[in-house]
Design a protein around this motif. Structure first.
Motif, short mmCIF file in Angstrom:
data_model
loop_
_atom_site.label_atom_id
_atom_site.label_comp_id
_atom_site.label_asym_id
_atom_site.label_seq_id
_atom_site.Cartn_x
_atom_site.Cartn_y
_atom_site.Cartn_z
N LEU A 299 0.89 -9.46 -0.48
CA LEU A 299 -0.22 -8.31 -0.20
C LEU A 299 -0.72 -8.24 1.27
O LEU A 299 -1.01 -7.10 1.74
CB LEU A 299 -1.40 -8.73 -1.27
N ARG A 300 -0.64 -9.28 1.86
CA ARG A 300 -1.02 -9.29 3.24
C ARG A 300 -0.04 -8.54 4.25
O ARG A 300 -0.17 -7.78 5.13
CB ARG A 300 -1.58 -10.56 3.82
N TYR A 301 1.27 -8.85 3.66
CA TYR A 301 2.17 -8.05 4.43
C TYR A 301 2.16 -6.78 4.33
O TYR A 301 2.30 -5.86 5.23
CB TYR A 301 3.42 -8.81 4.00
N LEU A 302 2.15 -6.17 3.02
CA LEU A 302 1.93 -4.87 2.77
C LEU A 302 0.96 -4.17 3.55
O LEU A 302 1.06 -3.02 3.95
CB LEU A 302 1.99 -4.62 1.25
N ALA A 303 -0.27 -4.93 3.37
CA ALA A 303 -1.58 -4.30 4.18
C ALA A 303 -1.20 -4.21 5.74
O ALA A 303 -1.48 -3.32 6.32
CB ALA A 303 -2.74 -4.96 3.86
N GLY A 304 -0.88 -5.46 6.45
CA GLY A 304 -0.34 -5.66 7.62
C GLY A 304 0.39 -4.59 8.22
O GLY A 304 0.41 -3.77 9.24
N TYR A 305 1.82 -4.46 7.54
CA TYR A 305 2.62 -3.59 7.86
C TYR A 305 2.32 -2.06 7.75
O TYR A 305 2.71 -1.19 8.54
CB TYR A 305 3.90 -3.80 7.21
N GLY A 306 1.36 -1.74 6.48
CA GLY A 306 1.02 -0.54 6.33
C GLY A 306 0.11 0.04 7.47
O GLY A 306 0.19 1.24 8.03
N LEU A 307 -0.67 -0.93 8.02
CA LEU A 307 -1.59 -0.44 8.85
C LEU A 307 -0.92 -0.08 10.27
O LEU A 307 -0.86 1.08 10.76
CB LEU A 307 -2.58 -1.67 9.20
N GLY A 308 0.14 -0.95 10.77
CA GLY A 308 0.82 -0.76 12.04
C GLY A 308 1.51 0.43 11.87
O GLY A 308 1.76 1.39 12.86
N ARG A 309 2.37 0.73 10.73
CA ARG A 309 3.28 1.87 10.36
C ARG A 309 2.45 3.18 10.33
O ARG A 309 3.02 4.16 10.42
CB ARG A 309 3.92 1.46 8.90
N ALA A 310 1.26 3.25 9.86
CA ALA A 310 0.51 4.17 9.89
C ALA A 310 0.21 4.82 11.05
O ALA A 310 0.30 6.21 11.36
CB ALA A 310 -0.75 3.89 9.06
#
Length: 372
Positions: free
Chosen positions: A229-240
């Protein structure tokens, strides 16, 4: 076609950066090679980590194969869903993935579904395996994103900074060249160039940072699935953030809204909230368990103290009983001794008086006359 790439801010000129190469007449794209290398290194990392954690490495290897196949299918289907106009006249082109046309989030969704089905069949914890598998995925992303460098894609809007990248106008797709880029066209050695942001490089660095952070958090996770879940949140932030500047966007039909940007924001917000809530709940449950353990320990101590008190009382009663019994035996022996003494004394007296009685009987038998 000019195959060079320049970085003016770094005074770096790469005269020949090919998109592909041939082996026995068969064309192999460098993008595909880097994706394969990243995938293999990611799987190798996951298998080693699983072995180090005393988990089944074969299960992770099987998971990697399943998620790879389902991920490719998902990436292609999601891309086709938002770009159906490219395939509606020739649906057979859906199978031609060599021509491009993949969406990362489609691949992520397909991989998650494939992995969940695999874990359900094998009766394994999906969240536990996902915590480790996402790190292998990050390694694949770190290396695979450099394929965009060779393909001259995934770049951002016009920018003039130390990392800005110059590309020949003829080497990029016309649809990715924005108005700002055309207004800032540059002429170098008689050719026309655009100056853009190397977003593939930023995304690769971001994935590396996320990987390092997750590796530090892996041993400190509170619940299964936290790292994923932290991966999804962290990657989602950078990708956004990165997606905001990209020019090759896929939009929701009839709108100007970027699909990947919306998914990135949703993943960041949703997963961040879920992690925060689950950590708070896990801490509360841990405190409740700790209090329950303390109560159990206290009850055990009290029970042990009671057992010791009972044992001590029994021991005291036993000692007192033995003491009383000993006193009674002593008294009985004393009484017996006195009785024996008294009887002995009485017997002596009777024996002393016996001759007189015999003499009297003898006199009576002789007629009662005394002897002269």
């Amino acid at each position: 076609m000019d195959m060079s790439i320049r970085f003016p801010g770094l005074n770096l000129v790469l005269d020949h950066v090919p998109r592909s190469f041939e082996i026995f007449g068969f064309e192999i794209t460098i993008y595909g090679v880097l994706i394969a290398i990243g995938m293999l290194l990611g799987i190798f990392f996951v298998v080693l980590e699983a072995r180090r954690n005393h988990e089944d490495p074969d299960a992770y290897l099987d998971l990697a194969i399943i998620t790879l196949l389902s991920g490719v299918a998902g990436a292609r289907l999601l891309y086709a869903a938002f770009s159906w106009s490219l395939y509606k006249n020739d649906p057979g082109q859906l199978l031609n993935i060599r021509s491009g046309g993949l969406m990362f989030y489609g691949g992520l969704l397909g991989g998650v579904l494939g992995g969940a089905v695999y874990c359900r069949i094998r009766k394994k914890s999906f969240w536990q395996m996902a915590d480790l598998a996402c790190m292998g995925l990050l390694i694949g992303q770190i290396i695979g994103k450099w394929g965009s460098f060779f393909n001259r894609e995934s770049f951002g809007e016009y920018a003039d900074n130390i990392f800005s990248m110059q590309l020949p106008l003829t080497a990029v797709r016309a649809g990715e060249v924005t108005t700002a880029m055309r207004e800032k066209l540059q002429t170098v050695d008689g050719g026309t160039w655009i100056l853009v942001q190397p977003l593939f490089f930023y995304e690769s660095l971001w994935c590396l940072l996320v990987l390092l952070v997750l590796m530090m958090l892996l041993r400190k996770k509170v619940f299964q699935g936290e790292i994923f879940l932290r991966y999804l949140a962290g990657y989602g932030l950078g990708r956004a953030v990165i997606q905001w500047f990209r020019t090759d966007k896929i939009l929701f039909p009839g709108t100007g809204v970027d699909v990947s940007l919306v998914i990135s924001v949703i993943l960041f917000v949703l997963c961040t909230v879920v992690v925060a809530v689950k950590r708070v709940m896990s801490r509360k449950r841990a405190k409740v368990r700790m209090r329950r353990i303390e109560k159990d320990q206290q009850a055990e101590k009290e029970a042990e103290q009671q057992r010791e008190n009972v044992a001590e009382n029994l021991e005291t009663e036993t000692v007192q009983g033995e003491k009383n019994g000993s006193e009674r035996d002593t008294e009985e022996r004393g009484s017996s001794s006195e009785s024996v003494t008294f009887a002995a004394a009485a017997g002596g007296t009777e024996e002393a008086g016996q001759p007189d009685q015999e003499q009297e009987r003898s006199s009576e038998e002789s007629g009662g006359q005394p002897k002269s």
